[in-house]
Design an enzyme around this catalytic site. Structure first.
Site, PDB file in Angstrom:
ATOM      1  N   ARG A 168       0.851  -1.198   0.000  1.00 58.80           N
ATOM      2  CA  ARG A 168       0.000   0.000   0.000  1.00 58.80           C
ATOM      3  C   ARG A 168       0.876   1.234   0.000  1.00 58.80           C
ATOM      4  O   ARG A 168       1.954   1.249   0.597  1.00 58.80           O
ATOM      5  CB  ARG A 168      -0.901  -0.002   1.241  1.00 58.80           C
ATOM      6  CG  ARG A 168      -1.972   1.077   1.212  1.00 58.80           C
ATOM      7  CD  ARG A 168      -3.110   0.726   2.148  1.00 58.80           C
ATOM      8  NE  ARG A 168      -2.730   0.823   3.535  1.00 58.80           N
ATOM      9  CZ  ARG A 168      -2.832   1.952   4.258  1.00 58.80           C
ATOM     10  NH1 ARG A 168      -3.303   3.053   3.701  1.00 58.80           N
ATOM     11  NH2 ARG A 168      -2.482   1.964   5.518  1.00 58.80           N
ATOM     12  N   GLY A 169       0.428   2.274  -0.716  1.00 56.38           N
ATOM     13  CA  GLY A 169       1.163   3.534  -0.772  1.00 56.38           C
ATOM     14  C   GLY A 169       0.265   4.701  -0.440  1.00 56.38           C
ATOM     15  O   GLY A 169      -0.824   4.529   0.109  1.00 56.38           O
ATOM     16  N   GLY A 194      -2.869   4.497  -3.079  1.00 58.35           N
ATOM     17  CA  GLY A 194      -3.586   3.261  -3.396  1.00 58.35           C
ATOM     18  C   GLY A 194      -2.848   2.007  -2.977  1.00 58.35           C
ATOM     19  O   GLY A 194      -1.908   2.055  -2.184  1.00 58.35           O
ATOM     20  N   GLU A 195      -3.293   0.871  -3.518  1.00 50.52           N
ATOM     21  CA  GLU A 195      -2.760  -0.441  -3.119  1.00 50.52           C
ATOM     22  C   GLU A 195      -2.117  -1.156  -4.307  1.00 50.52           C
ATOM     23  O   GLU A 195      -2.340  -0.797  -5.461  1.00 50.52           O
ATOM     24  CB  GLU A 195      -3.878  -1.334  -2.578  1.00 50.52           C
ATOM     25  CG  GLU A 195      -4.548  -0.819  -1.320  1.00 50.52           C
ATOM     26  CD  GLU A 195      -5.838  -0.069  -1.569  1.00 50.52           C
ATOM     27  OE1 GLU A 195      -6.433   0.391  -0.578  1.00 50.52           O
ATOM     28  OE2 GLU A 195      -6.244   0.079  -2.739  1.00 50.52           O
ATOM     29  N   ASP A 215      14.692   8.717  -5.479  1.00 51.58           N
ATOM     30  CA  ASP A 215      14.148   8.110  -4.250  1.00 51.58           C
ATOM     31  C   ASP A 215      14.808   6.767  -3.949  1.00 51.58           C
ATOM     32  O   ASP A 215      14.134   5.810  -3.564  1.00 51.58           O
ATOM     33  CB  ASP A 215      12.633   7.950  -4.367  1.00 51.58           C
ATOM     34  CG  ASP A 215      11.953   7.840  -2.995  1.00 51.58           C
ATOM     35  OD1 ASP A 215      12.582   8.245  -1.988  1.00 51.58           O
ATOM     36  OD2 ASP A 215      10.815   7.353  -2.929  1.00 51.58           O
TER      37      ASP A 215
END
EC number: 2.7.11.15
Length: 688
Positions: free
Chosen positions: A199-200, A203-204, A317
């Protein structure tokens, strides 16, 4: 009860994984159906106008190569040795062991070069022969040993042989496959969705299986309402753009995208499925890594960054949580949400994860490029070795303190680090970009040539031949339980309404990465679909002996294009009737299969050719003299685009000629004319 549901979800997911690996085609619950061979007439024009019908374009596509190879091996005797020679070279290039390369190179030389030299039939240049002989005599067997032959083989195939391929049934089959590819419209119905695996912020991520091939993927679903609530539209669209940039060309070290599509509520990315967990998780389970173990991950991550930087993408990132492992333990860079294209303009936004961000990223207003990723790499490698970022001492969570240390503190490296490792980290963690390793103009090559990587065979790394230090446990889902992953609070977005203007933002979101779709198909259902299609076409050919070949009518005439379309028929214009159409410079003719009559609409009867929509389907509307209308619908997107274009151009040209013609040609005629069915000659199934 929740525990039982979690166990059942895991079992279902693992079973799907195992079956997909063994026989993915057997897991396919839908069938790919190829269009009829007559599609060639439309697709050949469509592809030619986009410069897609060249030897290089077709030969370098997976499906194109397989069909061209099949044609050469079965139809063109003189091409058989070249094609086999080419395939042997490609297999040789995959070898990672010098001893294996030496053995195979000698076998290739004896079979394809020496044998022909002795028979005085070697069709290749003296320079190519001497290049191979010289390197073989010195036992210099690099993966590019036979490159001169690759170029000359392609040159020998691109002339008459390729032209014969273009006239063959195999090219027709290529047109059929390309029509399928260019008409993909994905929905959730094309996937069987399994358990949640992550999950972020928006959303998933779920494990899923593609219905028509049985291949397993990860489906990342972003909630449009949540995106709107957080004003994340630019981020979501940027991720799709970045994934499209890095997902072409073979790179086994990035979690790539094969498809993107959207539903009324979700944006969906279909990505490589990684089952081995992330390095942050394994760091917590395994403990810190040794220099040798860290070197393994560093080499694979460097090649992933190299792939991005070559496409002018800076990742921004890099951290252990974003490095995923596959089931064998090999690493891939994931989540390109913060990645940025620096080809036209360098970014200057301060984004990333504190403790891994480069000084120039933290200094607001300072432009940067791929330099930022090499600093982040240094931070990440330090964490794999020590368990924390070099700028996050004593587990501090104060972001300002972490940023202050990044901008001011010189990292002290432990004495336990080897001199080579110290040199590598000191080079990567230079605050001054001009002094940083990887930023002197050589990019990834500078990093790869550092003494810490002495002895590393980078081709070996690329082919994933080095054994991973950590192999994820098999038969387990290396992800948290669905309960632990949690879910979003639906109350958060209860008041958010998606308007037409919101949906308009995503009109260009759907995407298919051609080479990855072709790879998926050829690994799974390609042979089965071809076999089924051959049987269907053989039956139709037998049937058409009585009915007559619809496409044959176009032969020997000035027919511009022909093929099937749907015509809005019956007195109330409510039913779609499938008919075979022929476009000529002055008329459009059509008839139904087996019909004895031929219908006709002349260009001088038409007032306009327009695009319209009927029940959300694009249609072609003819306005005809006398207030009548004539509506056509195509069975695929490429057909619609090409028919609309050809009909418009033919109509305009006919109008131009009619304006110049004598007035007696403009006498009124009836709306459509019925013609007797012409005699048809028999032909092969090329579609022309």
């Amino acid at each position: 009860m929740a525990d039982l549901e979690a166990v059942l979800a895991d079992v279902s997911y693992l079973m799907a994984m195992e079956k997909s690996k063994a026989t993915p085609a057997a897991r396919a619950s839908k069938r790919i159906v190829l269009p009829e061979p007559s599609i060639r007439s439309v697709m050949q024009k469509y592809l030619a106008e986009r410069n897609e019908i060249t030897f290089d374009k077709i030969f370098n596509q997976k499906i194109g190569f397989l069909l061209f190879k099949d044609f050469c091996l079965n139809e063109i005797n003189e091409a058989v040795p070249q094609v086999k020679f080419y395939e042997e070279i490609k297999e040789y290039e995959k070898l990672d062991n010098e001893e294996d390369r030496l053995c195979r190179s000698r076998q290739i030389y004896d079979a394809y070069i020496m044998k022909e030299l002795l028979s005085c039939s070697h069709p290749f240049s003296k320079q190519a022969v001497e290049h191979v002989q010289s390197h073989l005599s010195k036992k210099q067997v690099t993966s590019t040993l036979f490159q001169p032959y690759i170029e000359e083989i392609c040159e020998s195939l691109r002339g008459d042989i390729f032209q014969k391929f273009m006239e063959s049934d195999k090219f027709t089959r290529f047109c059929q496959w390309k029509n399928v590819e260019l008409n993909i419209h994905l929905t959730m119905n094309e996937f069987s969705v399994h358990r949640i695996i992550g999950r972020g912020g928006f959303g998933e991520v779920y494990g899923c299986r593609k219905a028509d091939t049985g291949k397993m993927y990860a489906m990342k679903c972003l909630d449009k309402k949540r995106i709107k609530m957080k004003q994340g539209e630019t981020l979501a669209l940027n991720e799709r753009i970045m994934l499209s940039l890095v997902s072409t060309g073979d790179c086994p070290f990035i979690v790539c995208m094969t498809y993107a599509f959207h539903t009324p509520d979700k944006l969906c990315f279909i990505l490589d499925l990684m089952n081995g967990g992330d390095l942050h998780y394994h760091l917590s389970q395994h403990g810190v890594f040794s220099e040798k173990e860290m070197r393994f991950y560093a080499t694979e991550i460097i090649l992933g960054l190299e792939h991005m930087h070559n496409r002018f993408v800076v990742y921004r990132d890099l951290k252990p949580a974003n490095i995923l492992l596959d089931e064998h333990g090999h690493a891939r860079i994931s989540d390109l949400g913060l990645a940025c294209d620096f080809s036209k303009k360098k970014p200057h936004a301060s984004v990333g994860t504190h403790g891994y961000m480069a000084p120039e990223v933290l200094q607001k207003g300072t432009a940067y490029d791929s330099s930022a990723d090499w600093f982040s790499l240094g931070c990440m490698l330090f964490k794999l070795l020590r368990g924390h970022s070099p700028f996050r001492q004593h587990k501090t969570k104060d972001k300002h303190e972490i940023d202050r240390m990044t901008l001011t503190v010189n990292v002290e490296l432990p004495d336990t680090f080897s001199p080579e490792l110290k040199s590598l980290l000191e080079g990567l963690l230079q605050r001054d970009v001009s002094k940083r390793l990887g930023c002197h103009g050589g990019g990834s090559q500078e990093v790869k040539e550092h003494s810490f990587f002495k002895g590393v065979d980078w081709q070996h790394v690329y082919l994933q031949k080095y054994p991973p230090p950590l192999i994820p446990p098999r038969g387990e889902v290396n992800a948290a339980d669905a309960f632990d992953i949690g879910s979003f609070d639906e109350e958060d977005t209860k008041g958010i309404k998606l308007l037409d203007c919101d949906q308009e933002l995503y009109k260009n979101f759907p995407l298919v990465i051609s080479e990855r779709w072709q790879q998926e198909v050829t690994e799974t259902v390609y042979e089965a679909v071809n076999a089924d299609t051959d049987k269907i076409e053989a039956r139709k050919r037998a049937k058409n002996k009585q009915l007559g070949h619809e496409e044959d009518y176009a032969l020997g005439k000035d027919c511009i294009m022909h093929g099937y379309m749907l015509k809005l028929g019956n007195p109330f214009l409510t039913q779609w009737q499938r008919r075979y159409f022929y476009l000529f410079p002055n008329r459009l003719e059509w008839r139904g299969e087996g019909e004895s009559r031929q219908n006709l609409l002349t260009m001088e009867q038409i007032l306009s050719v327009e695009e319209t929509q009927i029940k959300d389907k694009k249609c072609i509307l003819f306005r005809i003299k006398g207030g009548k209308q004539f509506v056509l619908q195509c069975e695929s997107d490429p057909e619609f685009v090409q028919w609309k274009k050809e009909l418009n151009e033919t109509f305009k040209e006919a109008q131009r000629l009619l304006r110049r013609a004598p007035k007696f040609l403009n006498k009124p005629r009836s709306g459509t004319v019925e013609l007797p069915k012409p005699s048809l000659c028999h032909r092969n199934s090329n579609g022309l």
